[in-house]
Motif scaffolding. Sequence first.
Motif, short mmCIF file in Angstrom:
data_model
loop_
_atom_site.label_atom_id
_atom_site.label_comp_id
_atom_site.label_asym_id
_atom_site.label_seq_id
_atom_site.Cartn_x
_atom_site.Cartn_y
_atom_site.Cartn_z
N ASN A 189 3.80 5.66 3.43
CA ASN A 189 3.10 6.94 3.43
C ASN A 189 4.13 8.00 3.03
OD1 ASN A 189 0.63 8.39 3.90
ND2 ASN A 189 1.62 9.31 5.68
N ALA A 190 3.95 8.61 1.86
CA ALA A 190 4.93 9.57 1.33
C ALA A 190 4.98 10.82 2.20
CB ALA A 190 4.59 9.91 -0.10
N ALA A 191 6.05 11.60 2.04
CA ALA A 191 6.32 12.76 2.88
C ALA A 191 5.19 13.78 2.89
CB ALA A 191 7.61 13.41 2.46
N ASP A 192 4.59 14.07 1.75
CA ASP A 192 3.55 15.10 1.67
C ASP A 192 2.14 14.54 1.80
OD1 ASP A 192 5.46 17.05 1.37
OD2 ASP A 192 5.44 16.93 -0.82
N ALA A 193 2.02 13.26 2.04
CA ALA A 193 0.71 12.61 2.11
C ALA A 193 0.07 12.85 3.47
CB ALA A 193 0.84 11.12 1.86
N THR A 194 -1.26 12.81 3.51
CA THR A 194 -1.97 12.99 4.79
C THR A 194 -2.93 11.83 5.01
OG1 THR A 194 -3.74 14.30 3.77
CG2 THR A 194 -1.85 15.50 4.67
N ILE A 195 -3.04 11.45 6.28
CA ILE A 195 -4.04 10.44 6.69
C ILE A 195 -4.79 11.03 7.86
CG2 ILE A 195 -4.44 8.16 7.64
CD1 ILE A 195 -1.94 7.19 6.24
N VAL A 198 0.86 -1.18 0.00
CA VAL A 198 0.00 0.00 0.00
C VAL A 198 0.89 1.23 0.00
CG1 VAL A 198 -1.80 1.28 1.22
CG2 VAL A 198 -1.79 -1.23 1.30
N ILE A 199 0.68 2.10 -0.99
CA ILE A 199 1.45 3.34 -1.08
C ILE A 199 0.47 4.50 -1.08
CG2 ILE A 199 3.07 4.69 -2.46
CD1 ILE A 199 3.97 1.99 -3.72
N ASN A 200 0.63 5.41 -0.12
CA ASN A 200 -0.22 6.61 -0.07
C ASN A 200 0.63 7.84 -0.32
OD1 ASN A 200 -2.42 8.36 0.39
ND2 ASN A 200 -1.73 8.67 2.49
N SER A 201 0.33 8.53 -1.39
CA SER A 201 0.98 9.81 -1.69
C SER A 201 -0.04 10.94 -1.70
CB SER A 201 1.68 9.73 -3.06
OG SER A 201 2.64 8.71 -3.06
N GLY A 202 -1.30 10.60 -1.47
CA GLY A 202 -2.38 11.59 -1.53
C GLY A 202 -2.97 11.86 -0.17
N ASP A 203 -4.29 12.06 -0.13
CA ASP A 203 -5.01 12.38 1.10
C ASP A 203 -6.03 11.30 1.40
OD1 ASP A 203 -3.70 14.87 1.41
OD2 ASP A 203 -5.08 15.78 -0.03
N ILE A 204 -6.03 10.83 2.67
CA ILE A 204 -7.03 9.87 3.12
C ILE A 204 -7.76 10.49 4.31
CG2 ILE A 204 -7.46 7.60 4.12
CD1 ILE A 204 -4.97 6.59 2.70
N ASN A 205 -9.05 10.69 4.15
CA ASN A 205 -9.91 11.23 5.21
C ASN A 205 -10.88 10.13 5.61
OD1 ASN A 205 -8.83 13.96 4.78
ND2 ASN A 205 -9.92 13.81 2.84
N ALA A 206 -10.56 9.43 6.71
CA ALA A 206 -11.33 8.25 7.09
C ALA A 206 -12.04 8.46 8.41
CB ALA A 206 -10.41 7.04 7.18
N GLY A 207 -13.17 7.79 8.54
CA GLY A 207 -13.91 7.81 9.79
C GLY A 207 -14.97 8.88 9.81
N ASP A 208 -16.10 8.52 10.39
CA ASP A 208 -17.22 9.46 10.45
C ASP A 208 -17.28 10.20 11.79
OD1 ASP A 208 -17.99 7.42 12.12
OD2 ASP A 208 -19.71 6.80 10.92
N GLY A 209 -16.28 9.95 12.64
CA GLY A 209 -16.26 10.63 13.94
C GLY A 209 -17.07 9.93 15.00
#
Length: 182
Positions: A176-182, A144-155
Amino acid sequence: ESIAVLTFTTLFQNLRFGHASALSVIVFGTAFAFPLAAIRVLGADSLSVTVSGTATVSNTGHAIQTGSDADILNNGLITSSGADGINAGSDSTGNGNNDITNSGTITADDQGIDVANNNTVSNGSSGIINSDMAGIEVGSNNLVINSGDINAGDGASTLGQEDDGISGVGNNTIINAADATI
């Protein structure tokens, strides 16, 4: 085929019905065998899906669902209001062998991307995954490679619901790449 038709016509003109019938069976068998062989060689079990930049895939169930050996590239918008954005299963041995790349946007009520075992999942630098549950859910032995944005969970805190950005079972490699967000 032209030679077969000419021969067939000649055999019928000479009242050679048995030979003409045999020839028609041979022509049919040959015409049937070539496409069948091509399907076997090219791999009928494979699937390739590309969602173009301006395209939208929307469904109340899984927006895209496949078994094993699929190549899925999303450059557009995938929306699932009742299940996973992309759900990729596995073959009878438990191997998925799927290659999934998101460079667009996935919005899902459940997981953004949900795969079984032995897959490659990439959320590219322009990829955005918005999900009420896990952004990327994987089984075992996945890359799994993440270089983008992951917005998970409904709170909401719901028993048994994964609100993880990336959730996996075991033996997975996650980058998880340097500029990526989770």
